[in-house]
Every structure is written in C-alpha cells, then in structure tokens.
Write a protein that holds these residues in place. Structure first.
Motif, short mmCIF file in Angstrom:
data_model
loop_
_atom_site.label_atom_id
_atom_site.label_comp_id
_atom_site.label_asym_id
_atom_site.label_seq_id
_atom_site.Cartn_x
_atom_site.Cartn_y
_atom_site.Cartn_z
N UNK A 242 56.58 35.56 45.30
CA UNK A 242 57.22 34.45 44.63
C UNK A 242 58.71 34.43 45.00
N UNK A 243 59.35 33.30 44.81
CA UNK A 243 60.76 33.16 45.20
C UNK A 243 61.58 32.72 43.98
N UNK A 244 62.32 33.63 43.36
CA UNK A 244 62.46 35.05 43.70
C UNK A 244 61.25 35.84 43.22
N UNK A 245 61.09 37.09 43.70
CA UNK A 245 59.98 37.91 43.23
C UNK A 245 60.00 38.07 41.72
N UNK A 246 58.80 38.14 41.13
CA UNK A 246 58.66 38.32 39.69
C UNK A 246 57.83 39.56 39.44
N UNK A 247 58.43 40.54 38.77
CA UNK A 247 57.74 41.81 38.52
C UNK A 247 57.16 41.83 37.12
N UNK A 248 56.13 42.65 36.94
CA UNK A 248 55.54 42.81 35.62
C UNK A 248 56.50 43.58 34.73
N UNK A 249 56.51 43.20 33.45
CA UNK A 249 57.39 43.85 32.48
C UNK A 249 56.61 44.11 31.20
N UNK A 250 57.09 45.02 30.37
CA UNK A 250 56.39 45.30 29.12
C UNK A 250 56.16 44.02 28.31
N UNK A 251 54.95 43.90 27.77
CA UNK A 251 54.56 42.71 27.02
C UNK A 251 53.75 41.71 27.82
N UNK A 252 53.81 41.79 29.17
CA UNK A 252 52.99 40.91 29.99
C UNK A 252 51.51 41.27 29.86
N UNK A 253 50.66 40.29 30.15
CA UNK A 253 49.21 40.50 30.17
C UNK A 253 48.67 39.94 31.48
N UNK A 254 47.94 40.78 32.21
CA UNK A 254 47.34 40.38 33.48
C UNK A 254 45.83 40.29 33.31
N UNK A 255 45.25 39.16 33.75
CA UNK A 255 43.82 38.95 33.65
C UNK A 255 43.24 38.64 35.04
N UNK A 256 42.25 39.40 35.44
CA UNK A 256 41.55 39.19 36.71
C UNK A 256 40.14 38.76 36.37
N UNK B 292 30.51 35.55 36.46
CA UNK B 292 29.38 36.44 36.69
C UNK B 292 29.72 37.90 36.48
N UNK B 293 31.01 38.23 36.55
CA UNK B 293 31.45 39.59 36.22
C UNK B 293 32.15 39.59 34.88
N UNK B 294 33.15 38.72 34.73
CA UNK B 294 33.90 38.65 33.50
C UNK B 294 35.38 38.71 33.77
N UNK B 295 36.14 39.26 32.84
CA UNK B 295 37.59 39.33 32.94
C UNK B 295 38.06 40.75 32.67
N UNK B 296 38.89 41.25 33.57
CA UNK B 296 39.58 42.52 33.41
C UNK B 296 40.98 42.20 32.90
N UNK B 297 41.30 42.65 31.71
CA UNK B 297 42.58 42.31 31.08
C UNK B 297 43.34 43.56 30.72
N UNK B 298 44.64 43.56 31.05
CA UNK B 298 45.50 44.69 30.72
C UNK B 298 46.89 44.21 30.36
N UNK B 299 47.44 44.76 29.29
CA UNK B 299 48.84 44.56 29.00
C UNK B 299 49.70 45.46 29.87
#
Length: 288
Positions: free
Chosen positions: A254-268, A272-279
């Motif tokens: 991304x421009x500028x780069x955006x890094x993960x920080x505490x409180x963020x939630x990432x969902x993959x 057919x599989x589902x969602x992998x979610x992590x704070x």
C-alpha cells in the motif's frame, strides 16, 4: 468433514466440527493421540463410530490450535499468484520454479488467538493464503496423481515482519519466523468435502476492509504442480503443510505501507473452508 485441534480445560483435544460444536476424540481411538496421528491412520468408519458418543464441546469454550500438531514440514510458497510478480517492478520474467521457505511451528497460533507484533519491529504484515495438508506419503509424485495425496485444506495468515526479511542476503527466514506472528486454521476441511482441484476464491480483510482477493485459477504453480515439485527432492509425509502463496494487496504494497497494530483484526476467508480470524496485540515477553 471439518477436523480441528484445540485445548479445553487444560487438556489437548481434536475431532470433527459440527456447526458451533466440536466432538472430542481424545482417548477414543486406540493409538491416535492427536490430529496428525489421525491423518496418518485415518479410518473414516472408526472416526464416525468414535464421534457418535464423544463429548460435545462448544467452539466458544475451546481454544483452537493450528490444526496439525507436530507437522514435520511447514513449507511456504512465495510469489505464486501471477500478478504478484508484477508487484516487484523489477522487470523479471515469470519464475520457472516455485520460491520456497520454511516456518517453525512456534511461528503460528490458531484461530481466535492474537498475533503478536514483536518488540523489535512495527512492520508486522498479513498474507492470506490457502494451505494444503498432506494425507498420503509420497516421493516423485506425478503431477496428474498429486491431488490424491491431499488430505484437506486449511487457511493461513502467513504473518511477516517486513524489515527483518532483509537481514539476510539470501534468505527471508528471520522475517517469517517470529513467534506467534502468523496463524493456521480454523480447521481442516477434508478433500472429499472440498475438492482441492476446484477454483477457490481467497479474501483477506483487515478491520472489515477487503485488502486481498484472488482465485487459485491465477496461481503460477497450481497445487498439483507444487506437490510434484516438492516431492521431487523430499518425501512428503502425512500432516505436512504446504502454504500456497498470497495474492496482491499486503500492507507493504500500500502507499504508504500500512502495518498491523494492536487492536486490528485480520480475517482470511475461502468459501467451503470458512474464516480464519485473529486479532493483533503487542508481544508478550517470555524471556529466559
């Protein structure tokens, strides 16, 4: 069938997921102590019989682990979606062979467990990926038979500490192996339920915002070719995990780069599989 590994009340368990519950097969299959052992000696009829009267636990009451404890190999493929090569803007031709690196088991947590941003860097990034779990051992596996060796599929957030990727001249090992920087899960979906040769759409969201989306039709090295290539130099074993690459759209691009920080939630997610979610949280120091 969906199969998960978890902890509950201080003990380790594993078993089939049914809706919002999981049946605990721990101690109910002779000689089978975890999901890796179940993959090695899978007897579907025995699993079904054991599950019929196994304890039923709510998923909300267990802590999910990476699905395959004790996997011998955790292999990761780099730059595998066709348009990812263009991200590097170096004018290079498409690769002839897959890029490959390894991760340690300690670098992954399960679904619902926070990723840890390390104390030595703020450049923790996400990479949503599909992972294959090998079910049948093999060496020199022909590509046309390769998918017969897949036990099932799971999801991966192949978390990466970007500035540490550049510490070594010829490797990315450091940036890919911070403790608890990535995740696997939430479970394995067996190949009889979800065909690993079908076209799958992968999406990654950060705080609900879509950051990555692509399909396996765009892989430069499809699943079958990866298995054929890897087995040309090493024996694939039941429980081995092959993480198959991430689409464009990671935070570093991304421009500028955006890094993960505490409180963020990432969902993959993959249908057919589902969602992998992590704070995300700051590293919990465990010195000593």
């Amino acid at each position: 069938m969906k199969l998960a590994s978890f902890t509950h009340a201080g003990g380790a368990g594993f078993g089939p997921v049914e809706g919002e519950t999981v049946r605990d097969l721990a101690g109910r299959l002779p000689g089978i102590g975890d999901l890796k052992a179940l993959i090695e000696g899978l007897d579907a009829a025995a699993v079904k019989a054991a599950a019929a009267d196994a304890p039923v636990l709510k998923l909300a009451d267990v802590t999910l682990r990476p699905p395959v404890p004790g996997a011998e190999k955790l292999w990761c493929i780099g730059v595998n979606y066709g348009n990812r090569n263009e991200e590097y803007k170096d004018g290079s031709d498409l690769p002839k062979y897959p890029s490959l690196f390894v991760r340690s088991a300690s670098s992954f947590v399960g679904h619902g467990v926070p990723l840890e941003r390390p104390t030595v860097s703020e450049q923790l990034d996400y990479e949503g990926e599909i992972a294959m779990v090998i079910g049948r051992a093999g060496r020199h596996i022909p590509q046309e038979r390769a998918l017969e060796h897949v036990f099932g599929l799971t999801l991966c957030n192949e978390g990466t500490v970007r500035d540490w990727l550049r510490h070594g001249k010829f490797n990315v090992t450091q940036g890919k192996n911070f403790d608890r920087s990535g995740s696997l899960g939430p479970w394995i979906v067996t190949a009889d339920e979800l065909d690993p040769g079908s076209e799958l759409t992968l999406e990654t969201r950060v705080n609900g915002e879509l950051r990555q989306r692509d399909t396996t039709a765009n892989l430069m090295f499809p699943f079958a070719r990866l298995i054929a290539y890897l087995s040309s130099f090493a024996t694939l074993l039941p429980g081995d995990v092959i993480v198959t690459g991430t689409p464009t759209g990671a935070g570093v691009r991304l421009d500028p780069p955006v890094w993960l920080k505490p409180g963020d939630v990432v969902e993959v997610s993959v249908a057919g599989i589902g969602t992998l979610s992590n704070g995300v949280c700051d590293e919990v120091r465990r010195d000593g």
